[in-house]
Design an enzyme around this catalytic site. Structure first.
Site, mmCIF file in Angstrom:
data_model
loop_
_atom_site.group_PDB
_atom_site.id
_atom_site.type_symbol
_atom_site.label_atom_id
_atom_site.label_comp_id
_atom_site.label_asym_id
_atom_site.label_seq_id
_atom_site.Cartn_x
_atom_site.Cartn_y
_atom_site.Cartn_z
ATOM 1 N N ARG A 124 0.855 -1.194 0.000
ATOM 2 C CA ARG A 124 0.000 0.000 0.000
ATOM 3 C C ARG A 124 0.885 1.235 0.000
ATOM 4 O O ARG A 124 1.553 1.526 0.982
ATOM 5 C CB ARG A 124 -0.926 -0.020 1.230
ATOM 6 N N HIS A 128 -3.517 4.312 4.929
ATOM 7 C CA HIS A 128 -4.758 3.540 4.847
ATOM 8 C C HIS A 128 -5.959 4.460 4.633
ATOM 9 O O HIS A 128 -6.828 4.180 3.806
ATOM 10 C CB HIS A 128 -4.949 2.732 6.140
ATOM 11 N N TYR A 137 4.320 3.279 11.566
ATOM 12 C CA TYR A 137 4.562 1.842 11.485
ATOM 13 C C TYR A 137 5.392 1.415 10.272
ATOM 14 O O TYR A 137 5.593 0.217 10.043
ATOM 15 C CB TYR A 137 3.228 1.067 11.498
#
Length: 233
Positions: A124, A128, A137
């Site tokens: 990705r 998100h 992260y």
């Protein structure tokens, strides 16, 4: 969230019982494999030999949890072994490879071979959601390393090298894509006209007495509301 997976298995199982050659494609993210629905769906599909293909889009983080903290399995495709079905691992950014693996799984299911679990490894590039701080992260360097693996760029490059795509065709495809996206955005921004009575549609093949009673009560309330609105005007 994986809640769609048991529905896909049910649809595929029902199609087979009816004699239809339908194959259900059930798509889920790597985070969804941590849900109980994932286990239930794969277990039922294998036991019933339902014609369904499970495609896991593994972007490595779900929303923000690294895959290593979700599972200790060597890969998500390995989970297929425990359910008694084939598992396939594929480069999710290679459109041709994904198409080939999916086609084989669909054909196998259509011929009565049962379900297949496919893990497509991808990444990705963006956060998100606009409320997600991806820097918490993962590292920017990791994102940059995946830039050259964009599936659209890879496919475009391959087609160009094979003389199957020129600049005119490339421009036409982009214009078509933009037009489709603009149309989709316009339709999504339209408020749908909802009929409250649809609550009782497609619940059962034949409505139960309780549903008929509830539908009659709601219909009466809606009619009274409409009459009151009419009188008010």
């Amino acid at each position: 969230m994986a809640t769609q997976l048991p529905h896909a298995v049910g649809l595929a199982h029902a199609a087979r019982l009816k004699g239809d050659d339908v194959v259900a494609l059930a798509m889920v993210g790597d985070g969804g494999t941590s849900e109980g629905d994932f286990h239930e769906a794969l277990n039922f599909a294998a036991v019933w030999q339902a014609p369904v293909v499970f495609l896991v889009q593994n972007n490595g983080f779900a929303i923000s949890v690294p895959l290593a903290k979700q599972t200790a399995a060597p890969s998500l495709a390995h989970k297929a072994v425990g359910y008694g079905m084939p598992g396939r691992l594929v480069d999710g950014n290679d459109a041709v490879a994904v198409h080939e693996v999916l086609s084989e799984a669909v054909e196998r299911a259509r011929e009565g071979g049962g379900p297949t679990l496919i893990e497509a490894v991808t990444y990705r590039m963006e956060a998100h959601t606009n409320a997600d701080d991806a820097t918490r992260y993962r590292q920017d360097a990791d994102v940059e390393a995946w830039q050259d693996h964009d599936p659209i760029v890879l496919l475009e490059r391959e087609l160009t090298e094979r003389d199957l795509l020129d600049e005119d065709r490339r421009r036409a495809v982009r214009e078509d894509a933009e037009a489709m996206a603009a149309d989709l955005r316009a339709r999504m921004n339209q408020d749908p006209a909802l009929d409250p009575m649809d609550l009782f549609t497609h619940v059962y093949a034949e409505q139960t007495s309780q549903l008929r009673e509830q539908a009659a009560l709601l219909r009466a309330e809606l009619e009274a509301e409409n009459e009151a609105d009419g009188a008010g005007r």
